[in-house]
Design a protein around this motif. Structure first.
Motif, PDB file in Angstrom:
ATOM      1  N   GLU A   1       0.838  -1.194   0.000  1.00  0.00           N
ATOM      2  CA  GLU A   1       0.000   0.000   0.000  1.00  0.00           C
ATOM      3  C   GLU A   1       0.879   1.251   0.000  1.00  0.00           C
ATOM      4  O   GLU A   1       2.048   1.200   0.378  1.00  0.00           O
ATOM      5  N   PRO A   2       0.307   2.395  -0.370  1.00  0.00           N
ATOM      6  CA  PRO A   2       1.064   3.651  -0.264  1.00  0.00           C
ATOM      7  C   PRO A   2       1.517   3.897   1.177  1.00  0.00           C
ATOM      8  O   PRO A   2       0.821   3.540   2.131  1.00  0.00           O
ATOM      9  N   ILE A   3       2.670   4.509   1.323  1.00  0.00           N
ATOM     10  CA  ILE A   3       3.219   4.820   2.642  1.00  0.00           C
ATOM     11  C   ILE A   3       2.404   5.947   3.262  1.00  0.00           C
ATOM     12  O   ILE A   3       2.047   6.911   2.600  1.00  0.00           O
ATOM     13  N   ARG A   4       2.112   5.783   4.554  1.00  0.00           N
ATOM     14  CA  ARG A   4       1.357   6.788   5.300  1.00  0.00           C
ATOM     15  C   ARG A   4       2.179   7.259   6.492  1.00  0.00           C
ATOM     16  O   ARG A   4       3.197   6.669   6.834  1.00  0.00           O
ATOM     17  N   ILE A   5       1.694   8.281   7.159  1.00  0.00           N
ATOM     18  CA  ILE A   5       2.309   8.811   8.371  1.00  0.00           C
ATOM     19  C   ILE A   5       1.330   8.615   9.524  1.00  0.00           C
ATOM     20  O   ILE A   5       0.168   9.019   9.431  1.00  0.00           O
ATOM     21  N   ASP A   6       1.800   7.993  10.609  1.00  0.00           N
ATOM     22  CA  ASP A   6       0.970   7.804  11.792  1.00  0.00           C
ATOM     23  C   ASP A   6       0.650   9.183  12.378  1.00  0.00           C
ATOM     24  O   ASP A   6       1.557   9.957  12.676  1.00  0.00           O
ATOM     25  N   GLU A   7      -0.618   9.488  12.521  1.00  0.00           N
ATOM     26  CA  GLU A   7      -1.025  10.821  12.963  1.00  0.00           C
ATOM     27  C   GLU A   7      -0.597  11.145  14.393  1.00  0.00           C
ATOM     28  O   GLU A   7      -0.524  12.311  14.767  1.00  0.00           O
ATOM     29  N   TYR A   8      -0.300  10.130  15.187  1.00  0.00           N
ATOM     30  CA  TYR A   8       0.084  10.373  16.579  1.00  0.00           C
ATOM     31  C   TYR A   8       1.596  10.357  16.786  1.00  0.00           C
ATOM     32  O   TYR A   8       2.119  11.142  17.567  1.00  0.00           O
TER      33      TYR A   8
ATOM     34  N   GLN B   1       3.908  10.346  14.128  1.00  0.00           N
ATOM     35  CA  GLN B   1       4.575  10.932  12.952  1.00  0.00           C
ATOM     36  C   GLN B   1       5.562   9.961  12.300  1.00  0.00           C
ATOM     37  O   GLN B   1       6.434  10.376  11.560  1.00  0.00           O
ATOM     38  N   LYS B   2       5.416   8.664  12.545  1.00  0.00           N
ATOM     39  CA  LYS B   2       6.274   7.639  11.955  1.00  0.00           C
ATOM     40  C   LYS B   2       5.644   7.118  10.666  1.00  0.00           C
ATOM     41  O   LYS B   2       4.418   7.061  10.524  1.00  0.00           O
ATOM     42  N   LYS B   3       6.490   6.731   9.722  1.00  0.00           N
ATOM     43  CA  LYS B   3       6.025   6.176   8.455  1.00  0.00           C
ATOM     44  C   LYS B   3       5.631   4.711   8.640  1.00  0.00           C
ATOM     45  O   LYS B   3       6.261   3.985   9.411  1.00  0.00           O
ATOM     46  N   PHE B   4       4.586   4.297   7.912  1.00  0.00           N
ATOM     47  CA  PHE B   4       4.168   2.897   7.934  1.00  0.00           C
ATOM     48  C   PHE B   4       3.442   2.561   6.642  1.00  0.00           C
ATOM     49  O   PHE B   4       2.992   3.450   5.910  1.00  0.00           O
TER      50      PHE B   4
END
Length: 131
Positions: free
Chosen positions: A99-106, A108-111
């Motif tokens: 899946e596209p890489i996202r940023i954890d909203e809490y 700020q880490k990539k996942f």
């Protein structure tokens, strides 16, 4: 007192395909491989870099289980990586859909998420080594 997770157990539908995925693609080391004749089942113990393990099982005709991230039960299995981008690129080069890489909203880490051969949701979570 709980100290850590020792292992996660996964039942697969195609043992050789899953063994290849977890060893050759994800690079996990085989600790032990046993065929359990009374159960017509393989049990493959795989070593994670931090000392934890994944137990990969095969059983004849296992029942289907919902594997969607929002289904009741275990949501997903997450692996820490130094770089989500580089691991994601590597998986894509091995024909694994990521899946596209996202940023954890809490944090700020990539996942990002991908699936094993049976559709089990797996996550890459960026946590750079501190060594």
């Amino acid at each position: 007192m709980l100290k850590s997770i020792h292992h996660a157990a996964i039942i697969c539908s195609d043992y050789e395909k899953s063994k290849h995925f977890y060893t050759a693609i994800l690079g996990l080391e085989v600790i032990a491989e046993n065929y359990r004749e009374p159960r017509d089942s393989y049990k493959l113990d795989l070593k994670l870099p931090n000392g934890g393990q994944i137990e990969l099982f095969s059983f004849p005709n296992p029942p289907a289980r919902p594997s969607f991230p929002e289904a009741l039960g275990l949501r997903h299995l997450a692996f820490c990586v130094d770089s989500v981008e580089s691991m994601s690129d590597y998986l894509v080069s091995k024909d694994v859909k990521v899946e596209p890489i996202r940023i954890d909203e809490y944090t700020q880490k990539k996942f990002t998420f991908f699936n094993d051969p049976d559709g089990l949701p797996l996550e890459l979570y960026e946590q750079k080594s501190t060594l």
